[in-house]
Motif scaffolding. Structure first.
Motif, PDB file in Angstrom:
ATOM      1  N   ARG A  69       0.839  -1.125  -0.147  1.00 33.64           N
ATOM      2  CA  ARG A  69       0.103  -0.219  -0.116  1.00 33.64           C
ATOM      3  C   ARG A  69       0.666   1.192  -0.037  1.00 33.64           C
ATOM      4  N   ALA A  70       2.059   1.036   0.113  1.00 38.34           N
ATOM      5  CA  ALA A  70       2.899   2.407   0.298  1.00 38.34           C
ATOM      6  C   ALA A  70       3.389   2.521  -1.164  1.00 38.34           C
ATOM      7  N   ARG A  71       3.211   3.398  -2.211  1.00 34.75           N
ATOM      8  CA  ARG A  71       3.841   3.358  -3.317  1.00 34.75           C
ATOM      9  C   ARG A  71       5.013   4.508  -3.314  1.00 34.75           C
ATOM     10  N   GLY A  72       6.115   4.257  -4.020  1.00 35.04           N
ATOM     11  CA  GLY A  72       7.295   4.982  -3.893  1.00 35.04           C
ATOM     12  C   GLY A  72       8.455   4.436  -3.211  1.00 35.04           C
ATOM     13  N   LEU A  73       8.222   3.483  -2.756  1.00 34.31           N
ATOM     14  CA  LEU A  73       9.407   2.689  -1.879  1.00 34.31           C
ATOM     15  C   LEU A  73      10.476   2.255  -2.893  1.00 34.31           C
ATOM     16  N   ILE A  74      10.139   1.778  -4.003  1.00 35.59           N
ATOM     17  CA  ILE A  74      11.190   1.151  -4.850  1.00 35.59           C
ATOM     18  C   ILE A  74      11.434   2.277  -5.928  1.00 35.59           C
ATOM     19  N   GLY A  75      12.693   2.395  -6.358  1.00 33.34           N
ATOM     20  CA  GLY A  75      13.164   3.233  -7.255  1.00 33.34           C
ATOM     21  C   GLY A  75      13.722   4.379  -6.678  1.00 33.34           C
ATOM     22  N   VAL A  76      14.121   5.278  -7.640  1.00 35.01           N
ATOM     23  CA  VAL A  76      14.892   6.532  -7.204  1.00 35.01           C
ATOM     24  C   VAL A  76      13.844   7.551  -6.564  1.00 35.01           C
ATOM     25  N   PRO A  77      13.956   7.987  -5.247  1.00 40.35           N
ATOM     26  CA  PRO A  77      13.185   8.782  -4.649  1.00 40.35           C
ATOM     27  C   PRO A  77      13.429  10.114  -5.280  1.00 40.35           C
ATOM     28  N   ASP A  78      11.884  10.815  -5.378  1.00 45.68           N
ATOM     29  CA  ASP A  78      12.011  12.254  -5.993  1.00 45.68           C
ATOM     30  C   ASP A  78      12.723  12.872  -4.765  1.00 45.68           C
ATOM     31  N   THR A  79      12.268  12.846  -3.626  1.00 45.21           N
ATOM     32  CA  THR A  79      12.797  13.310  -2.515  1.00 45.21           C
ATOM     33  C   THR A  79      12.850  12.512  -1.320  1.00 45.21           C
ATOM     34  N   GLN A  80      14.022  12.610  -0.552  1.00 44.04           N
ATOM     35  CA  GLN A  80      14.162  11.718   0.703  1.00 44.04           C
ATOM     36  C   GLN A  80      14.754  12.734   1.935  1.00 44.04           C
ATOM     37  N   GLY A  81      13.964  12.792   2.940  1.00 41.56           N
ATOM     38  CA  GLY A  81      14.592  13.504   4.100  1.00 41.56           C
ATOM     39  C   GLY A  81      15.548  12.954   4.830  1.00 41.56           C
ATOM     40  N   THR A  82      15.869  13.445   6.031  1.00 42.92           N
ATOM     41  CA  THR A  82      17.098  12.818   6.813  1.00 42.92           C
ATOM     42  C   THR A  82      16.595  12.746   8.371  1.00 42.92           C
ATOM     43  N   ALA A  83      15.391  13.380   8.748  1.00 42.25           N
ATOM     44  CA  ALA A  83      15.057  13.325   9.970  1.00 42.25           C
ATOM     45  C   ALA A  83      14.969  11.854  10.629  1.00 42.25           C
ATOM     46  N   ASN A  84      14.421  10.922  10.170  1.00 43.90           N
ATOM     47  CA  ASN A  84      14.364   9.707  10.998  1.00 43.90           C
ATOM     48  C   ASN A  84      15.934   8.793  10.943  1.00 43.90           C
ATOM     49  N   LEU A  85      16.547   9.112   9.931  1.00 44.16           N
ATOM     50  CA  LEU A  85      18.041   8.626   9.833  1.00 44.16           C
ATOM     51  C   LEU A  85      18.863   9.291  10.865  1.00 44.16           C
ATOM     52  N   LEU A  86      19.013  10.527  10.890  1.00 45.95           N
ATOM     53  CA  LEU A  86      19.832  11.338  12.042  1.00 45.95           C
ATOM     54  C   LEU A  86      19.158  10.907  13.320  1.00 45.95           C
ATOM     55  N   ALA A  87      17.989  10.598  13.674  1.00 48.56           N
ATOM     56  CA  ALA A  87      17.659  10.011  14.819  1.00 48.56           C
ATOM     57  C   ALA A  87      18.457   8.926  15.243  1.00 48.56           C
ATOM     58  N   LEU A  88      18.412   7.911  14.238  1.00 48.78           N
ATOM     59  CA  LEU A  88      19.217   6.815  14.496  1.00 48.78           C
ATOM     60  C   LEU A  88      20.692   6.813  14.701  1.00 48.78           C
ATOM     61  N   LEU A  89      21.300   7.801  13.772  1.00 57.34           N
ATOM     62  CA  LEU A  89      22.872   8.399  13.833  1.00 57.34           C
ATOM     63  C   LEU A  89      23.097   9.237  15.315  1.00 57.34           C
ATOM     64  N   GLU A  90      22.360   9.571  15.816  1.00 52.31           N
ATOM     65  CA  GLU A  90      22.476  10.638  16.898  1.00 52.31           C
ATOM     66  C   GLU A  90      23.393  10.088  17.967  1.00 52.31           C
ATOM     67  N   GLY A  91      23.282   9.113  18.329  1.00 49.69           N
ATOM     68  CA  GLY A  91      24.125   8.537  19.582  1.00 49.69           C
ATOM     69  C   GLY A  91      25.543   8.040  19.065  1.00 49.69           C
TER      70      GLY A  91
END
Length: 414
Positions: A148-170
């Protein structure tokens, strides 16, 4: 099992010894409409090597640890194959559309599940809905089936960083630098740009020079100058030395004069000398300062351990180049003296200072001979101009590409 919850978990072998920590999950794309297959985990071992752990070797996954079964680990560095994705690196923060109601959202996590045959697949996606241009931070977090989540595969038009940064924070700066090297250039630059100036400065100091230059070039010049101001002067000097002279001058002009001047001075020294690797900001106090004042100074959390291990005692002024250099007080001596004792009464003046032109091989020999973690550097007028620390000596004694990730031929993606 949501993949973001696995990040950082320890991985243990059958003997109970820790192999490393989970950093991501590797999925293989399929030619059918079935969700991607989870083929393994990426674990980071000591010395920052990332290896591939096939899911067939994983016997247990829980909230505290990942356990492996018997067998030999392939210790080659992990390399992602063309038909593979890293869940956290490639899917987190992607903008997707939830079908059938066409609701836009951002991926905050992805869940994997094993079927009866033991094959793991990505099954569900946690998506935070969007309203207008802003993502809602509270509420409206939906868990939907992968399809049901369209846009997961392929080159993303935009991809933010907020959630990845939260994982990298520590992560420590060195570990975060290691993670950046595993990313594509575009993703790496996006993540680096999203870090605050001080954090990015610390991470740049842990990257190979070509990656430092690439990240700095992707920033606008004003931001690049701000980051250079936050770097240790010796690290900033090394980075600027890799840029064309015209670009150096542009960045120097954008930096505050009090931040730019020490860096300019360091760049005048010949490579391979004490002056070229020293820090111009050691801990400096006057001889009438007390032991209590010295201990308070070296407790400052931003000081690197090698810099905080000793106080350099000089006549005023205390900014380099200082007044006449008098001696050094090691922190162990400070711990043994009364707080009211003045530094002039406990300093060690028997350690000969270096000159800026002293070759690095001599610096290394003297540090090893006297078991020191730092040595003073003085000019012809016996003014302290800086200090060489053991981490700087190691950095410049190792091969130039020691920070680069090892890249043996072939891959081990699954």
């Amino acid at each position: 099992m949501y993949v973001a919850r696995l990040a950082g978990l320890p991985v243990f072998d059958p003997n109970g010894d820790q192999v490393g920590r989970v950093r991501d999950a590797v999925v293989r794309l399929r030619t059918t409409n079935r969700p991607p297959q989870v083929v393994g985990l990426v674990a980071e071992m000591p010395l920052r090597r990332r290896i591939f752990l096939p899911m067939g070797r994983v016997t247990s996954i829980d909230t505290d640890a990942v356990e492996l079964g018997t067998g030999t680990l392939n210790l080659r560095r992990f390399e992602k194959r063309p038909n593979e994705l890293l869940v956290l690196e490639d899917l987190l923060d992607r903008r997707v559309t939830i079908e059938p109601d066409e609701v836009p959202g951002v991926v905050v996590d992805v869940a994997m599940e094993a079927n009866r045959g033991g094959e793991w697949s990505l099954v569900r996606v946690a998506v935070r809905e969007q309203t207008g241009r802003l993502t809602r931070r509270r509420g409206h977090l939906r868990e939907v089936d992968w399809a049901r989540a369209r846009g997961l595969i392929g080159v993303p038009d935009t991809q933010g960083t907020a959630n990845l940064l939260a994982l990298l924070e520590g992560m420590r700066p060195a570990d975060l630098a290691n993670a950046l090297q595993d990313m594509t250039d575009g993703r790496r630059n996006e993540v680096a740009a999203a870090l605050d100036d001080e954090r990015l400065a610390d991470v740049l100091g842990e990257l190979p020079e070509h990656d430092q230059v690439g990240i700095l070039a992707a920033l606008d010049r004003e931001r690049a100058a701000d980051v250079l101001e936050e770097m240790d002067p010796d690290d900033a000097a090394d980075l600027l030395a890799e840029l064309p002279r015209a670009e150096q001058e542009v960045l120097f002009e954008l930096m505050e004069p009090e931040e730019a001047d020490p860096v300019r001075q360091l760049m005048k020294y010949q490579k391979g000398t004490a002056g070229s690797v020293m820090t111009s900001e050691p801990v400096i106090l006057t001889p009438d300062s007390t032991v209590a004042e010295a201990l308070a100074r070296i407790r400052e959390p931003q000081l690197p351990p090698a810099v905080a291990a000793q106080i350099f005692v000089t006549r005023a002024p205390m900014a380099t180049p200082t007044g006449r250099y008098l001696g050094i007080v090691h922190f162990q001596r400070l711990l043994r003296e009364p707080p009211a004792e003045i530094l002039g009464g406990v300093l060690d003046s028997g350690i000969d200072p270096l000159r800026p032109e002293t070759p690095l091989v001599e610096v290394t020999r003297r540090m090893a001979t006297y078991d020191l973690v730092a040595l003073p550097v003085v000019d012809s007028a016996n003014r302290l101009v800086g200090a060489v620390t053991v981490d700087d000596v190691l950095d410049h004694s190792l091969p130039p590409d020691w920070r680069d990730r090892d890249t043996p031929p072939g891959g081990d993606g699954g």
